[in-house]
Design a protein around this motif. Structure first.
Motif, PDB file in Angstrom:
ATOM      1  N   ALA A   6     -32.300 -25.380 -45.416  1.00  0.00           N
ATOM      2  CA  ALA A   6     -32.090 -25.169 -43.983  1.00  0.00           C
ATOM      3  C   ALA A   6     -31.026 -24.109 -43.744  1.00  0.00           C
ATOM      4  CB  ALA A   6     -31.677 -26.488 -43.328  1.00  0.00           C
ATOM      5  N   PRO A   7     -31.023 -23.498 -42.561  1.00  0.00           N
ATOM      6  CA  PRO A   7     -29.956 -22.547 -42.231  1.00  0.00           C
ATOM      7  C   PRO A   7     -28.577 -23.197 -42.357  1.00  0.00           C
ATOM      8  CG  PRO A   7     -31.668 -22.514 -40.529  1.00  0.00           C
ATOM      9  CD  PRO A   7     -31.973 -23.668 -41.443  1.00  0.00           C
ATOM     10  N   VAL A   8     -27.574 -22.373 -42.698  1.00  0.00           N
ATOM     11  CA  VAL A   8     -26.198 -22.885 -42.705  1.00  0.00           C
ATOM     12  C   VAL A   8     -25.555 -22.712 -41.336  1.00  0.00           C
ATOM     13  CG1 VAL A   8     -25.764 -22.592 -45.160  1.00  0.00           C
ATOM     14  CG2 VAL A   8     -25.312 -20.675 -43.601  1.00  0.00           C
ATOM     15  N   HIS A   9     -26.175 -21.886 -40.484  1.00  0.00           N
ATOM     16  CA  HIS A   9     -25.533 -21.595 -39.213  1.00  0.00           C
ATOM     17  C   HIS A   9     -26.545 -20.979 -38.244  1.00  0.00           C
ATOM     18  CE1 HIS A   9     -21.762 -21.035 -36.953  1.00  0.00           C
ATOM     19  NE2 HIS A   9     -22.407 -20.034 -36.390  1.00  0.00           N
ATOM     20  N   ILE A  10     -26.320 -21.239 -36.961  1.00  0.00           N
ATOM     21  CA  ILE A  10     -27.136 -20.644 -35.905  1.00  0.00           C
ATOM     22  C   ILE A  10     -26.209 -20.139 -34.809  1.00  0.00           C
ATOM     23  CG2 ILE A  10     -28.805 -21.147 -34.041  1.00  0.00           C
ATOM     24  CD1 ILE A  10     -30.074 -23.243 -35.790  1.00  0.00           C
TER      25      ILE A  10
END
Lengths: 263, 263
Positions: free
Chosen positions: B189-193
């Motif tokens: 999953a992304p680490v940040h948005i």
């Protein structure tokens, strides 16, 4: 970890039915699924069911009763919709005409009950994963907003999508997508993250329903489809009769939130 | 939908090994897992493996060889790390000293090979879900950024997390979390948005590696842990010898991207 007694939903419903228990249900019968209630005459129920199936994120159907049958056997032991909601609202042509504690005298053999999932279920899972629910911390209702996005209409049922908003850090927003994606039966994954103007929301501090909550500099607003959507849609369709739960006074079932999670 | 021939990875490796095929591998052997390569002397390999296990998002280990064994049998038929990468880079004490097409004459019985997952795998899944990969559209490398977030050190291996960035609409960002959460073996999953300043990134149009891409008004930047992290960390540890793939010239395996997806 403690095991949740399976009978807690039933015990609370008995108090509601027999002892005049008439409070908000948030935090009651911990771990049990609670539902939004809408009761409609059969000639509108078909269109409303179609509306729900066309808009599954705001309108996740947990149960539909048989016509005229007040029992909802798939939701638990002896669930009777005429007596088991703590407080009802009676609507005639879109006008609120009463807030009784039971609807035995209003029941008709052409009524159909809908129970729709509510965000309490996934909020429990988020909180258990360490994500602060700001409206819990502030002791208020979650902020909700009318959006510029229209639902898919069915018969007389149409109107804007309503969303609830929870602020959280970007890392928690990723976690929240993962967790709520497993809860399709209760609104599922967020519909939007981070850009309220894209939903036609002008001011996050002025919600259309509920109350405003603090959003910190290191947080994103995360938006979920909200169970107020079908309520608003039903009101604007002005059916001759509609019976709902009073806000916050939900139907408590025997189902467990944990069992709604897929994967 | 067409079935992906299982032998395509092997066929490409044969060309690389025997016919001097020495191009970038992006888009080659469609559907097959490609990997980042790092080869280290055994006395550093233990620390590097610990580093990878402590930082699984930037360093997802697809395979570790036995000491001195150039074959990687878990990645496919007859995979020989001395000949099957299209182009190598040889580093001595952190200095680039060569870019050969094979490393047969450099092989030693104390070398250990690491193959780490790469974002090509999840990019395929995102594109197949209808999410535009802007750097594909623009025909350039994905933009990558050094962050203010440190990895967890192990022995001489330490340094900042490097992230890659892909712009997308909020709705697609939700979808992208769902899809890449299933790809733990390749960054997950992304680490940040959405808030580059929280990662210490000042200007999204000035990446530290790769090239800038357009970010539209209705888009959020979405950040994933990047395989350049371990490369940068190894370089800064200045091992006496390190052999890697040349940028974009990955090891193509017999594994299928689809089989890396869990759930």
């Amino acid at each position: 970890v403690t095991t949740i007694p399976a009978s807690e939903g039933w015990t609370l419903r008995q108090k509601i039915r027999n002892d005049g228990w008439a409070s908000q249900t948030s935090g009651q019968a911990y771990g049990h699924v609670q539902g939004n209630v809408a009761i409609l005459p059969a000639d509108l129920a078909d269109d409303f069911l179609r509306f729900c199936l066309r808009n599954p994120k705001p309108c996740p159907v947990l149960a539909v009763s048989d016509r005229g049958n007040p029992l909802l056997s798939t939701l638990g032991r002896d669930v009777d919709i005429r007596t088991d909601v703590p407080r009802y609202r009676i609507w005639e042509a879109g006008r609120l005409v009463g807030e009784p504690l039971d609807i035995r005298d209003l029941w008709r053999d052409d009524l159909v009950t809908f129970v729709l999932g509510c965000s309490f279920s996934f909020e429990q899972a988020l909180a258990e994963a360490g994500i602060e629910m700001r409206h819990w911390t502030q002791g208020c209702n979650v902020p909700m907003f009318l959006t510029s996005q229209q639902t898919v209409a069915a018969g007389p049922f149409a109107g804007p999508l309503v969303v609830s908003m929870r602020p959280m850090t970007p890392a928690n927003a990723v976690k929240a997508v993962q967790i709520t994606s497993r809860f399709n039966a209760v609104h599922g994954a967020p519909v939007h993250i981070g850009k309220p103007e894209m939903l036609g929301i002008r001011d996050l501090q002025r919600p259309d329903f509920g109350e405003p909550v603090e959003i910190r500099d290191d947080e994103l607003p995360v938006f979920w489809a909200c169970g107020v959507t079908p309520q608003a849609v039903v009101m604007s369709a002005r059916p001759p009769l509609c019976i709902t739960h009073a806000p916050g006074h939900m139907l408590v079932t025997d189902l467990l939130n944990a069992t709604l999670s897929v994967g």
